[in-house]
Structures are given as structure tokens and as C-alpha cells.
Design a protein around this motif. Structure first.
Motif, PDB file in Angstrom:
ATOM      1  N   LEU A  12       0.790  -1.246   0.137  1.00  0.00           N
ATOM      2  CA  LEU A  12       0.071  -0.032  -0.020  1.00  0.00           C
ATOM      3  C   LEU A  12       0.846   1.224   0.106  1.00  0.00           C
ATOM      4  CD1 LEU A  12      -2.767   1.283   0.309  1.00  0.00           C
ATOM      5  CD2 LEU A  12      -2.503   1.243   2.707  1.00  0.00           C
ATOM      6  N   GLN A  13       1.753   1.239   0.726  1.00  0.00           N
ATOM      7  CA  GLN A  13       2.671   2.368   1.024  1.00  0.00           C
ATOM      8  C   GLN A  13       3.452   2.772  -0.396  1.00  0.00           C
ATOM      9  OE1 GLN A  13       5.098   2.563   4.655  1.00  0.00           O
ATOM     10  NE2 GLN A  13       3.625   0.882   5.214  1.00  0.00           N
ATOM     11  N   VAL A  14       4.041   1.692  -0.884  1.00  0.00           N
ATOM     12  CA  VAL A  14       4.548   1.564  -2.355  1.00  0.00           C
ATOM     13  C   VAL A  14       3.752   2.189  -3.442  1.00  0.00           C
ATOM     14  CG1 VAL A  14       5.728   0.317  -3.966  1.00  0.00           C
ATOM     15  CG2 VAL A  14       6.347  -0.054  -1.743  1.00  0.00           C
ATOM     16  N   VAL A  57      -3.995  -0.309 -12.775  1.00  0.00           N
ATOM     17  CA  VAL A  57      -4.596   0.434 -11.936  1.00  0.00           C
ATOM     18  C   VAL A  57      -5.876   1.194 -12.739  1.00  0.00           C
ATOM     19  CG1 VAL A  57      -4.249   2.885 -11.433  1.00  0.00           C
ATOM     20  CG2 VAL A  57      -2.622   1.387 -10.605  1.00  0.00           C
ATOM     21  N   ASP A  58      -5.702   1.372 -14.264  1.00  0.00           N
ATOM     22  CA  ASP A  58      -6.816   2.039 -14.879  1.00  0.00           C
ATOM     23  C   ASP A  58      -8.094   1.042 -14.916  1.00  0.00           C
ATOM     24  OD1 ASP A  58      -5.381   4.408 -15.403  1.00  0.00           O
ATOM     25  OD2 ASP A  58      -4.785   3.666 -17.326  1.00  0.00           O
ATOM     26  N   LYS A  59      -7.772  -0.094 -15.081  1.00  0.00           N
ATOM     27  CA  LYS A  59      -8.572  -1.188 -14.942  1.00  0.00           C
ATOM     28  C   LYS A  59      -9.639  -1.276 -13.711  1.00  0.00           C
ATOM     29  CE  LYS A  59      -6.637  -3.893 -18.805  1.00  0.00           C
ATOM     30  NZ  LYS A  59      -6.052  -5.063 -19.282  1.00  0.00           N
ATOM     31  N   LEU A  60      -8.681  -1.299 -12.758  1.00  0.00           N
ATOM     32  CA  LEU A  60      -9.237  -1.556 -11.339  1.00  0.00           C
ATOM     33  C   LEU A  60      -9.976  -0.274 -11.016  1.00  0.00           C
ATOM     34  CD1 LEU A  60      -5.929  -2.922  -9.522  1.00  0.00           C
ATOM     35  CD2 LEU A  60      -8.069  -4.201 -10.063  1.00  0.00           C
ATOM     36  N   ASP A  61      -9.569   0.969 -11.311  1.00  0.00           N
ATOM     37  CA  ASP A  61     -10.009   2.293 -11.315  1.00  0.00           C
ATOM     38  C   ASP A  61     -11.372   2.129 -11.698  1.00  0.00           C
ATOM     39  OD1 ASP A  61      -8.130   3.014  -9.375  1.00  0.00           O
ATOM     40  OD2 ASP A  61      -7.396   4.424 -10.707  1.00  0.00           O
ATOM     41  N   ARG A  62     -11.644   1.652 -12.879  1.00  0.00           N
ATOM     42  CA  ARG A  62     -12.746   1.655 -13.712  1.00  0.00           C
ATOM     43  C   ARG A  62     -14.004   0.768 -12.968  1.00  0.00           C
ATOM     44  NH1 ARG A  62     -11.451  -0.681 -18.461  1.00  0.00           N
ATOM     45  NH2 ARG A  62     -11.867  -2.582 -17.776  1.00  0.00           N
ATOM     46  N   TYR A  63     -13.420  -0.158 -12.261  1.00  0.00           N
ATOM     47  CA  TYR A  63     -14.621  -1.134 -11.251  1.00  0.00           C
ATOM     48  C   TYR A  63     -14.848  -0.422 -10.368  1.00  0.00           C
ATOM     49  CZ  TYR A  63     -14.096  -4.959 -14.883  1.00  0.00           C
ATOM     50  OH  TYR A  63     -14.227  -5.606 -15.901  1.00  0.00           O
ATOM     51  N   ILE A  64     -13.969   0.247  -9.545  1.00  0.00           N
ATOM     52  CA  ILE A  64     -14.052   1.182  -8.630  1.00  0.00           C
ATOM     53  C   ILE A  64     -15.034   2.341  -8.655  1.00  0.00           C
ATOM     54  CG2 ILE A  64     -12.852   2.460  -6.763  1.00  0.00           C
ATOM     55  CD1 ILE A  64     -10.531   0.731  -6.999  1.00  0.00           C
ATOM     56  N   ILE A  76     -11.884  10.606  -4.413  1.00  0.00           N
ATOM     57  CA  ILE A  76     -11.227   9.631  -3.589  1.00  0.00           C
ATOM     58  C   ILE A  76      -9.873   9.543  -3.171  1.00  0.00           C
ATOM     59  CG2 ILE A  76     -11.281   6.888  -3.252  1.00  0.00           C
ATOM     60  CD1 ILE A  76     -13.493   6.474  -5.080  1.00  0.00           C
ATOM     61  N   SER A  77      -9.538   9.517  -1.924  1.00  0.00           N
ATOM     62  CA  SER A  77      -8.508   9.842  -1.280  1.00  0.00           C
ATOM     63  C   SER A  77      -7.527   8.554  -2.100  1.00  0.00           C
ATOM     64  CB  SER A  77      -8.143   9.904  -0.049  1.00  0.00           C
ATOM     65  OG  SER A  77      -8.113   8.720   0.503  1.00  0.00           O
ATOM     66  N   VAL A  78      -5.926   9.110  -2.313  1.00  0.00           N
ATOM     67  CA  VAL A  78      -5.035   8.341  -2.849  1.00  0.00           C
ATOM     68  C   VAL A  78      -4.937   7.223  -1.848  1.00  0.00           C
ATOM     69  CG1 VAL A  78      -2.710   8.277  -3.555  1.00  0.00           C
ATOM     70  CG2 VAL A  78      -3.845  10.153  -3.775  1.00  0.00           C
ATOM     71  N   ILE A  79      -5.026   7.279  -0.743  1.00  0.00           N
ATOM     72  CA  ILE A  79      -4.886   6.042   0.110  1.00  0.00           C
ATOM     73  C   ILE A  79      -5.955   5.131   0.249  1.00  0.00           C
ATOM     74  CG2 ILE A  79      -5.717   6.813   2.380  1.00  0.00           C
ATOM     75  CD1 ILE A  79      -2.448   4.925   1.977  1.00  0.00           C
ATOM     76  N   ASP A  80      -7.177   5.506   0.086  1.00  0.00           N
ATOM     77  CA  ASP A  80      -8.448   4.944  -0.181  1.00  0.00           C
ATOM     78  C   ASP A  80      -8.501   4.203  -1.603  1.00  0.00           C
ATOM     79  OD1 ASP A  80      -8.948   6.032   2.476  1.00  0.00           O
ATOM     80  OD2 ASP A  80     -10.658   7.181   1.551  1.00  0.00           O
ATOM     81  N   ARG A  81      -7.928   4.857  -2.758  1.00  0.00           N
ATOM     82  CA  ARG A  81      -8.240   4.245  -3.789  1.00  0.00           C
ATOM     83  C   ARG A  81      -7.058   2.925  -3.972  1.00  0.00           C
ATOM     84  NH1 ARG A  81      -7.634   9.574  -6.511  1.00  0.00           N
ATOM     85  NH2 ARG A  81      -5.496   9.085  -6.704  1.00  0.00           N
ATOM     86  N   ILE A  86      -5.946  -2.734  -4.087  1.00  0.00           N
ATOM     87  CA  ILE A  86      -5.310  -3.991  -3.675  1.00  0.00           C
ATOM     88  C   ILE A  86      -6.434  -5.192  -3.352  1.00  0.00           C
ATOM     89  CG2 ILE A  86      -4.069  -4.858  -1.617  1.00  0.00           C
ATOM     90  CD1 ILE A  86      -2.437  -2.237  -1.553  1.00  0.00           C
ATOM     91  N   ALA A  87      -7.287  -4.776  -2.518  1.00  0.00           N
ATOM     92  CA  ALA A  87      -8.381  -5.795  -2.506  1.00  0.00           C
ATOM     93  C   ALA A  87      -9.045  -6.341  -3.779  1.00  0.00           C
ATOM     94  CB  ALA A  87      -9.425  -5.369  -1.282  1.00  0.00           C
ATOM     95  N   LEU A  88      -9.288  -5.650  -4.672  1.00  0.00           N
ATOM     96  CA  LEU A  88     -10.225  -6.051  -5.864  1.00  0.00           C
ATOM     97  C   LEU A  88      -9.049  -6.708  -6.489  1.00  0.00           C
ATOM     98  CD1 LEU A  88     -12.296  -5.942  -7.711  1.00  0.00           C
ATOM     99  CD2 LEU A  88     -11.496  -3.723  -8.595  1.00  0.00           C
ATOM    100  N   TRP A  89      -7.703  -6.281  -6.726  1.00  0.00           N
ATOM    101  CA  TRP A  89      -6.704  -7.194  -7.315  1.00  0.00           C
ATOM    102  C   TRP A  89      -6.564  -8.497  -6.470  1.00  0.00           C
ATOM    103  CZ3 TRP A  89      -2.029  -9.416  -5.541  1.00  0.00           C
ATOM    104  CH2 TRP A  89      -1.506 -10.044  -6.606  1.00  0.00           C
ATOM    105  N   GLU A  90      -6.664  -8.775  -5.221  1.00  0.00           N
ATOM    106  CA  GLU A  90      -6.646  -9.878  -4.730  1.00  0.00           C
ATOM    107  C   GLU A  90      -7.699 -10.855  -4.763  1.00  0.00           C
ATOM    108  OE1 GLU A  90      -4.635 -10.434  -0.626  1.00  0.00           O
ATOM    109  OE2 GLU A  90      -4.665  -8.387  -0.412  1.00  0.00           O
ATOM    110  N   PHE A  91      -8.951 -10.267  -4.749  1.00  0.00           N
ATOM    111  CA  PHE A  91      -9.839 -11.388  -4.756  1.00  0.00           C
ATOM    112  C   PHE A  91     -10.406 -11.324  -6.242  1.00  0.00           C
ATOM    113  CE2 PHE A  91     -12.648  -7.724  -3.287  1.00  0.00           C
ATOM    114  CZ  PHE A  91     -13.637  -7.620  -4.272  1.00  0.00           C
ATOM    115  N   ALA A  92     -10.392 -10.573  -7.185  1.00  0.00           N
ATOM    116  CA  ALA A  92     -11.002 -10.527  -8.631  1.00  0.00           C
ATOM    117  C   ALA A  92     -10.058 -10.862  -9.594  1.00  0.00           C
ATOM    118  CB  ALA A  92     -11.726  -9.453  -8.912  1.00  0.00           C
ATOM    119  N   VAL A  93      -8.704 -10.535  -9.692  1.00  0.00           N
ATOM    120  CA  VAL A  93      -7.962 -10.601 -10.454  1.00  0.00           C
ATOM    121  C   VAL A  93      -6.791 -11.837 -10.353  1.00  0.00           C
ATOM    122  CG1 VAL A  93      -6.085  -9.740 -11.800  1.00  0.00           C
ATOM    123  CG2 VAL A  93      -7.765  -8.265 -11.129  1.00  0.00           C
ATOM    124  N   ALA A  94      -6.151 -11.640  -9.077  1.00  0.00           N
ATOM    125  CA  ALA A  94      -5.436 -12.879  -8.664  1.00  0.00           C
ATOM    126  C   ALA A  94      -5.948 -14.138  -8.151  1.00  0.00           C
ATOM    127  CB  ALA A  94      -4.109 -12.103  -7.827  1.00  0.00           C
TER     128      ALA A  94
END
Length: 155
Positions: A12-14, A57-64, A76-81, A86-94
Motif C-alpha cells: 500500500l505504501q509503495v 490501475v486504470d482497469k481496477l479504477d474503472r470497476y471502483i 477518493i483519497s489516494v490512500i483509499d483508492r 489491492i483488495a480488488l486485485w487480490e480477490f478478483a484478478v489474482a
């Protein structure tokens, strides 16, 4: 903080740093890992998240954006985005983390790094995304197949 939560925190920090600066994910990750001293398997988990999320990131952002319509993505704040990404990637992509675990981990990150309203916001958006998980996974698979020059299978 649990060890995998700590690994997510590093990722997240990265991602946050990359959003705000011109730093590359590789540079930012190596610096953060040098400071955190994670076990090798946890450092690898952080690496998987960063290099899984960053290129799409662009694809994830589209769903968000579709599931947080009252909050335009740029509001939406940068940290919230990045927590949502991360969560969407973990459960939907990976598919490396069960949905409930990914949501709970995102809420933990939100409590640590976000504002007072972030945990509820993250929970709501991820809950909406989880309700459309099959559709989202299929869309990501179709897009990946198209990018690789393969025609998607019809079943």
C-alpha cells in the motif's frame, strides 16, 4: 499487525508513493523492503501485489468508479483508492485471497492509514464489487485474453 497485513501495508505504501511521485514501483518497493525487513515470503507477497496492481490501475479504477458512483474517482483519497485496488486485485484478478479475507484486510488497512470514514467506505465499495465478482473476473479474463492476442472462449 499480522504478518500478511504488514506485507499488504508495505505494498500500500509503495502504491501510494508511486501515485504521488515519479518513483518507479521497483525503486519504491526496494526502499520500503529495506526499511521493513520482511521475511522473504512476505516480501514476495508485497512484490506480487505491487506488480499485480500497478500495471492495471486504470482497469481496477474503472470497476471502483462503477461501485462508488457518489464519489468520483478523483475525489477518493489516494490512500483509499489504493486500499480498494489491492483488495480488488487480490480477490478478483489474482484470486489469491478469499473475498471476505480481502475485505477484512482492506478494512484493517483503512483503520490504520485512512480517515475515520474510510473503513465504512472501503467495506461498502468492496461489498458491491464482491456481489459482482463472477462478472468482474470474466471481464478481466476477457481483457487479458484480448491483450495476449487470444480470442476469448465462448461457453
Amino acid at each position: 499487525m499480522k504478518q500478511r497485513t504488514k506485507a499488504r501495508s508495505v505494498a500500500l505504501q509503495v502504491l501510494y508513493e508511486c501515485d504521488l511521485t515519479q518513483h518507479t514501483p521497483g525503486q519504491a518497493l526496494e526502499q520500503r523492503l529495506a526499511e521493513e525487513h520482511l521475511e522473504p515470503e512476505l516480501a514476495e507477497f508485497s512484490r506480487q501485489i505491487v506488480f499485480g496492481v500497478y500495471p492495471i490501475v486504470d482497469k481496477l479504477d474503472r470497476y471502483i468508479a462503477q461501485h462508488a458512483p457518489e464519489w468520483p474517482l478523483d475525489q477518493i483519497s489516494v490512500i483509499d483508492r489504493n486500499i480498494l485496488r489491492i483488495a480488488l486485485w487480490e480477490f478478483a484478478v489474482a484470486g489469491c485471497t478469499p473475498v471476505k479475507v480481502a475485505i477484512n484486510e482492506a478494512i484493517e488497512l483503512a483503520k490504520t492509514f485512512g480517515s475515520d470514514s474510510t473503513p465504512r467506505f472501503v467495506n461498502g465499495v468492496l461489498g458491491s464489487l464482491a456481489n459482482r465478482l463472477d462478472e468482474i473476473r470474466q471481464q478481466f479474463q476477457r481483457e487479458k485474453a484480448q491483450e495476449e492476442g487470444l480470442s476469448p472462449r465462448t461457453t
